[in-house]
Design a protein around this motif. Structure first.
Motif, PDB file in Angstrom:
ATOM      1  N   HIS A   6      -6.400   7.319   2.317  1.00  8.21           N
ATOM      2  CA  HIS A   6      -6.143   6.182   3.196  1.00  8.21           C
ATOM      3  C   HIS A   6      -6.946   6.330   4.591  1.00  8.21           C
ATOM      4  O   HIS A   6      -7.626   7.428   4.689  1.00  8.21           O
ATOM      5  N   VAL A   7      -7.131   5.225   5.270  1.00  5.36           N
ATOM      6  CA  VAL A   7      -8.044   5.346   6.235  1.00  5.36           C
ATOM      7  C   VAL A   7      -6.973   4.749   7.491  1.00  5.36           C
ATOM      8  O   VAL A   7      -6.275   3.895   7.547  1.00  5.36           O
ATOM      9  N   PHE A   8      -7.378   5.415   8.813  1.00  2.00           N
ATOM     10  CA  PHE A   8      -6.762   5.115  10.081  1.00  2.00           C
ATOM     11  C   PHE A   8      -7.762   4.137  10.729  1.00  2.00           C
ATOM     12  O   PHE A   8      -9.039   4.707  10.659  1.00  2.00           O
ATOM     13  N   THR A   9      -7.606   3.009  11.080  1.00  2.00           N
ATOM     14  CA  THR A   9      -8.322   2.372  11.852  1.00  2.00           C
ATOM     15  C   THR A   9      -8.477   2.320  13.341  1.00  2.00           C
ATOM     16  O   THR A   9      -7.005   2.051  13.594  1.00  2.00           O
ATOM     17  N   PHE A  19      -4.637   1.872   6.226  1.00  2.00           N
ATOM     18  CA  PHE A  19      -4.723   1.269   4.903  1.00  2.00           C
ATOM     19  C   PHE A  19      -4.778   2.282   3.733  1.00  2.00           C
ATOM     20  O   PHE A  19      -5.337   3.733   4.024  1.00  2.00           O
ATOM     21  N   GLN A  20      -4.623   1.869   2.482  1.00  2.00           N
ATOM     22  CA  GLN A  20      -4.848   2.802   1.381  1.00  2.00           C
ATOM     23  C   GLN A  20      -6.066   2.202   0.696  1.00  2.00           C
ATOM     24  O   GLN A  20      -6.434   1.219   0.627  1.00  2.00           O
ATOM     25  N   ILE A  21      -6.794   3.426   0.064  1.00  2.00           N
ATOM     26  CA  ILE A  21      -8.051   3.189  -0.667  1.00  2.00           C
ATOM     27  C   ILE A  21      -7.763   3.072  -2.065  1.00  2.00           C
ATOM     28  O   ILE A  21      -7.244   3.930  -2.517  1.00  2.00           O
ATOM     29  N   GLY A  47       0.828  -1.244   0.084  1.00  2.00           N
ATOM     30  CA  GLY A  47      -0.149   0.082   0.123  1.00  2.00           C
ATOM     31  C   GLY A  47       0.872   1.351   0.034  1.00  2.00           C
ATOM     32  O   GLY A  47       1.902   1.209   0.470  1.00  2.00           O
ATOM     33  N   ASN A  48       0.253   2.261  -0.671  1.00  2.00           N
ATOM     34  CA  ASN A  48       0.860   3.443  -0.466  1.00  2.00           C
ATOM     35  C   ASN A  48       0.019   4.809  -0.550  1.00  2.00           C
ATOM     36  O   ASN A  48      -1.187   4.550  -0.890  1.00  2.00           O
ATOM     37  N   LYS A 105     -16.110  -2.308  -6.218  1.00  2.00           N
ATOM     38  CA  LYS A 105     -16.167  -1.623  -5.055  1.00  2.00           C
ATOM     39  C   LYS A 105     -14.831  -1.380  -4.677  1.00  2.00           C
ATOM     40  O   LYS A 105     -13.694  -1.931  -5.077  1.00  2.00           O
ATOM     41  N   PRO A 106     -14.242  -0.305  -4.163  1.00  2.00           N
ATOM     42  CA  PRO A 106     -12.916  -0.080  -3.588  1.00  2.00           C
ATOM     43  C   PRO A 106     -12.424  -1.166  -2.745  1.00  2.00           C
ATOM     44  O   PRO A 106     -13.132  -1.666  -1.902  1.00  2.00           O
ATOM     45  N   THR A 107     -11.059  -1.285  -2.765  1.00  2.00           N
ATOM     46  CA  THR A 107     -10.437  -2.206  -1.803  1.00  2.00           C
ATOM     47  C   THR A 107      -9.471  -1.356  -0.928  1.00  2.00           C
ATOM     48  O   THR A 107      -9.154  -0.586  -1.210  1.00  2.00           O
ATOM     49  N   LEU A 108      -9.077  -2.234   0.080  1.00  2.00           N
ATOM     50  CA  LEU A 108      -8.170  -1.483   1.100  1.00  2.00           C
ATOM     51  C   LEU A 108      -6.883  -2.382   1.114  1.00  2.00           C
ATOM     52  O   LEU A 108      -6.743  -3.594   1.133  1.00  2.00           O
ATOM     53  N   VAL A 109      -5.604  -1.914   1.168  1.00  2.00           N
ATOM     54  CA  VAL A 109      -4.402  -2.197   1.107  1.00  2.00           C
ATOM     55  C   VAL A 109      -3.577  -1.616   2.328  1.00  2.00           C
ATOM     56  O   VAL A 109      -3.451  -0.333   2.567  1.00  2.00           O
ATOM     57  N   GLU A 110      -3.176  -2.354   3.155  1.00  2.00           N
ATOM     58  CA  GLU A 110      -2.596  -2.002   4.280  1.00  2.00           C
ATOM     59  C   GLU A 110      -1.024  -1.335   3.767  1.00  2.00           C
ATOM     60  O   GLU A 110      -0.375  -1.862   3.140  1.00  2.00           O
ATOM     61  N   ILE A 111      -0.742  -0.286   4.488  1.00  2.00           N
ATOM     62  CA  ILE A 111       0.426   0.771   4.321  1.00  2.00           C
ATOM     63  C   ILE A 111       1.450   0.428   5.410  1.00  2.00           C
ATOM     64  O   ILE A 111       2.733   0.189   5.459  1.00  2.00           O
TER      65      ILE A 111
END
Length: 288
Positions: free
Chosen positions: A174-177, A190-192, A126-127, A208-214
């Motif tokens: 990106h998403v902070f969980t 995670f990157q959107i 992710g980036n 649908k968009p996916t999430l990839v961990e950064i």
């Protein structure tokens, strides 16, 4: 992943509205001062650098002596025109404690940081663009208890990048969980991804968009919540928290118990040998 993205997007709109409403009511901008104590390890220093990159509204200050009065951080925040402080306190070159304080009036929270993994260490695929704003996604458990609601509000004010912040970009990718598992707060980034990973083109309309961990990854174990900034009356104390010094002492005590039992067995064997000596051999000197 799609459900998390949809939930995070709706929560982002709520967080954005809250931050914007607060900025309209006053001229106070959310700024974070990041300070570390002397004695931090390379991994702890890299974690601090990762958070500084992910939070464009943060400022980095030189290291401070751990033995100094911690109230000096409020003065440093006032000099740097910051109203939030991240203080990374290292002890014994192995334990890391994170203070998140609202300067100068409070409240403040002290965490024990565990399971640290930096972005350089993970090497995830992710980036995200530098300076982009994050989406904040909170676990539903944050609404179950009062102290978790307070922590959610603190995370919203600190990790949520307001509009128009310095060095920030007017978009989010990106998403902070923040998840509450086993009484601890687990942080993930995670990157959107809104493009097809195989072709590199735009995704289909029904996709649908996916999430990839950064990265980075870390776990926050809440120790205590104070009413003031870096002190004051205690609002909450974690009854399940165990100091790492106590854990290490228990491990050493267990090893010492094994050694003591091994020494006792040796002494018992020698005592039995003295109590039951072997009879002398009458033919011992015949062939000499």
């Amino acid at each position: 992943m799609a459900t998390l993205y949809k939930t995070a997007k709706s929560e982002y709109q709520d967080v954005d509205d809250v931050l914007e409403e607060r900025e309209k009511r006053s001229d106070i901008k959310q700024r974070i001062l990041m300070v570390a104590s002397r004695g931090v390890t390379f991994r702890q220093r890299h974690l601090m650098n990762d958070l500084e990159v992910l939070l464009p509204h943060s400022k980095k200050e030189s290291k401070v002596e751990a033995k100094q009065d911690i109230d000096i951080l409020n003065e440093l925040a006032e000099i740097q025109n910051c109203n939030n402080v991240f203080y990374f306190e290292a002890r014994k070159h192995q334990d890391l404690y994170l203070w998140i304080a609202r300067a100068p009036s409070g409240p403040s929270v002290k965490f024990h940081v565990q399971n640290i993994h930096t972005m350089d260490e993970l090497k995830m695929t992710g980036n995200c663009l530098r300076g982009s704003r994050p989406v904040l996604s909170f676990d539903s458990n944050f609404d179950s208890e009062p102290h978790l609601q307070l922590l959610k509000e603190i995370f919203t004010q600190t990790f949520g990048v307001p509009k128009g912040a310095r060095k920030s970009k007017p978009f989010f990718d990106h998403v902070f969980t923040f998840s509450v598992v086993d009484g601890r707060i687990w942080f993930r980034n995670f990157q959107i991804v809104e493009k097809d990973a195989q072709t590199g083109g735009d995704m289909a309309k029904n996709a649908k968009p996916t999430l990839v961990e950064i990265g980075p990854r870390f776990v926050l174990n809440t120790i205590r919540i104070f009413e003031g900034s870096f002190g004051g009356p205690t609002l909450y104390e974690n009854p399940r928290y165990i100091s790492p010094n106590v854990v290490r002492a228990a491990v050493r005590s267990q090893k010492a118990t094994k050694y003591a039992s091994r020494v006792a067995d040796t002494q018992d064997r020698e005592a039995r040998a003295r109590a039951n000596p072997l009879p002398s051999d009458p033919l011992k000197d015949v062939f000499e």
